[in-house]
Design an enzyme around this catalytic site. Structure first.
Site, PDB file in Angstrom:
ATOM      1  N   GLY A  11      -8.910 -16.042  25.927  1.00 29.44           N
ATOM      2  CA  GLY A  11      -8.125 -16.894  25.041  1.00 29.44           C
ATOM      3  C   GLY A  11      -7.758 -16.272  23.703  1.00 29.44           C
ATOM      4  O   GLY A  11      -7.449 -16.977  22.745  1.00 29.44           O
ATOM      5  N   ASN A  13      -5.093 -14.637  23.013  1.00 27.42           N
ATOM      6  CA  ASN A  13      -3.677 -14.957  22.748  1.00 27.42           C
ATOM      7  C   ASN A  13      -3.542 -16.419  22.327  1.00 27.42           C
ATOM      8  O   ASN A  13      -2.753 -16.740  21.435  1.00 27.42           O
ATOM      9  CB  ASN A  13      -2.813 -14.679  23.989  1.00 27.42           C
ATOM     10  N   ILE A  86       2.219 -21.827  38.898  1.00 30.59           N
ATOM     11  CA  ILE A  86       2.593 -23.127  38.321  1.00 30.59           C
ATOM     12  C   ILE A  86       3.252 -23.970  39.413  1.00 30.59           C
ATOM     13  O   ILE A  86       4.223 -23.535  40.014  1.00 30.59           O
ATOM     14  CB  ILE A  86       3.553 -22.940  37.128  1.00 30.59           C
ATOM     15  N   ASN A 100       5.444 -17.181  29.891  1.00 32.72           N
ATOM     16  CA  ASN A 100       4.210 -16.490  30.252  1.00 32.72           C
ATOM     17  C   ASN A 100       4.230 -15.098  29.640  1.00 32.72           C
ATOM     18  O   ASN A 100       5.289 -14.522  29.383  1.00 32.72           O
ATOM     19  CB  ASN A 100       4.124 -16.362  31.788  1.00 32.72           C
ATOM     20  N   HIS A 102       2.788 -11.246  30.405  1.00 29.51           N
ATOM     21  CA  HIS A 102       2.198 -10.420  31.457  1.00 29.51           C
ATOM     22  C   HIS A 102       1.903  -9.036  30.866  1.00 29.51           C
ATOM     23  O   HIS A 102       2.760  -8.472  30.171  1.00 29.51           O
ATOM     24  CB  HIS A 102       3.164 -10.315  32.650  1.00 29.51           C
TER      25      HIS A 102
HETATM   26  C1  GRF Z   1      -3.634 -10.814  28.452  1.00 30.00           C
HETATM   27  O1  GRF Z   1      -3.741  -9.432  28.698  1.00 30.00           O
HETATM   28  C2  GRF Z   1      -2.359 -11.331  29.034  1.00 30.00           C
HETATM   29  O2  GRF Z   1      -1.300 -10.406  29.033  1.00 30.00           O
HETATM   30  C3  GRF Z   1      -2.746 -11.622  30.446  1.00 30.00           C
HETATM   31  O3  GRF Z   1      -4.081 -12.046  30.422  1.00 30.00           O
HETATM   32  C4  GRF Z   1      -4.696 -11.564  29.227  1.00 30.00           C
HETATM   33  C5  GRF Z   1      -5.183 -12.750  28.476  1.00 30.00           C
HETATM   34  O4  GRF Z   1      -6.013 -12.325  27.441  1.00 30.00           O
HETATM   35  N1  GRF Z   1      -1.875 -12.633  31.001  1.00 30.00           N
HETATM   36  P1  GRF Z   1      -6.625 -13.494  26.498  1.00 30.00           P
HETATM   37  O5  GRF Z   1      -7.355 -14.458  27.413  1.00 30.00           O
HETATM   38  O6  GRF Z   1      -5.464 -14.147  25.796  1.00 30.00           O
HETATM   39  O7  GRF Z   1      -7.549 -12.770  25.561  1.00 30.00           O
END
Ligand code: GRF
Length: 188
Positions: A11, A13, A86, A100, A102
């Site tokens: 989490g 991000n 989804i 999203n 990626h």
């Molecule tokens: C990130 O590398 C994102 O690109 C991918 O999953 C990871 C999530 O990291 N979809 P976090 O849970 O936000 O630390």
């Protein structure tokens, strides 16, 4: 605008998005939703004082989550390390409002099963000289919606998958909130 962030893992991000919009009058993260009871994002939501909704696969497949998002007047759904496809009822409920991130330069290293560490291992195994991040709209297929933004970084022959992952996270934490803000500002 009300944002709902879906996460399955650490989490980081999700946390960046909460922090970025904390004092914004444009948007705020109203809800964090998670499908994994042992995900680190749960602790982050508690610390950040953001309501967290934990759900299982049957709830996700039902209209329960869509109804919850509507009840909370959610405008945008942001997937930040969310690992389930989804369902079409959710895609239909938020047309062109689900995005999203990626951790690779789609269409390379995308699709079902290509997430997290597997992506970075494949990049290293393929001796790629660059990788990066992709932010895209979400449809019913993994990683196939229209691309909104990409940023890349060099990959050297001595980089491990962890090194690659770290370079990506730096770009994610910088660009994801900025791209979301730009989308909100451009919204009619
Ligand atoms: C990130 O590398 C994102 O690109 C991918 O999953 C990871 C999530 O990291 N979809 P976090 O849970 O936000 O630390």
């Amino acid at each position: 605008k009300n944002l709902a962030v879906f996460a399955s893992g650490s989490g980081s991000n999700a946390e960046r998005l909460v922090e970025y919009f904390k004092d914004s009058d444009l948007a705020q993260v109203k809800l964090i939703l998670c499908n994994n009871p042992s995900a680190g994002v749960i602790q982050r939501a508690e610390r950040l004082n953001i309501p967290l909704v934990l759900f299982n696969r049957s709830e996700f497949k039902s209209d329960k989550i869509v109804d919850l998002l509507k009840e909370n007047e959610i405008d945008w759904v942001v997937l930040a390390g969310f690992l389930w496809l989804i369902p079409s009822n959710l895609v239909a409920a938020f047309p062109n409002k689900i995005i999203n991130i990626h951790p690779a330069l789609l269409p390379k290293f995308g699709g079902k099963g290509m997430y997290g560490h597997f992506v970075h291992e494949a990049v290293v195994e393929n001796k790629e000289t660059e990788s990066g991040i992709t932010i895209h709209y979400v449809n019913e297929h993994y990683d196939e919606g229209a691309i909104i933004f990409q940023a890349s970084y060099p990959v050297t022959s001595i980089d491990t998958p962890e090194d690659v992952a770290k370079k990506g996270q730096v770009l994610e934490h910088k660009h994801f909130p900025e791209v979301v803000e730009k989308l909100l500002k451009e919204e009619i």
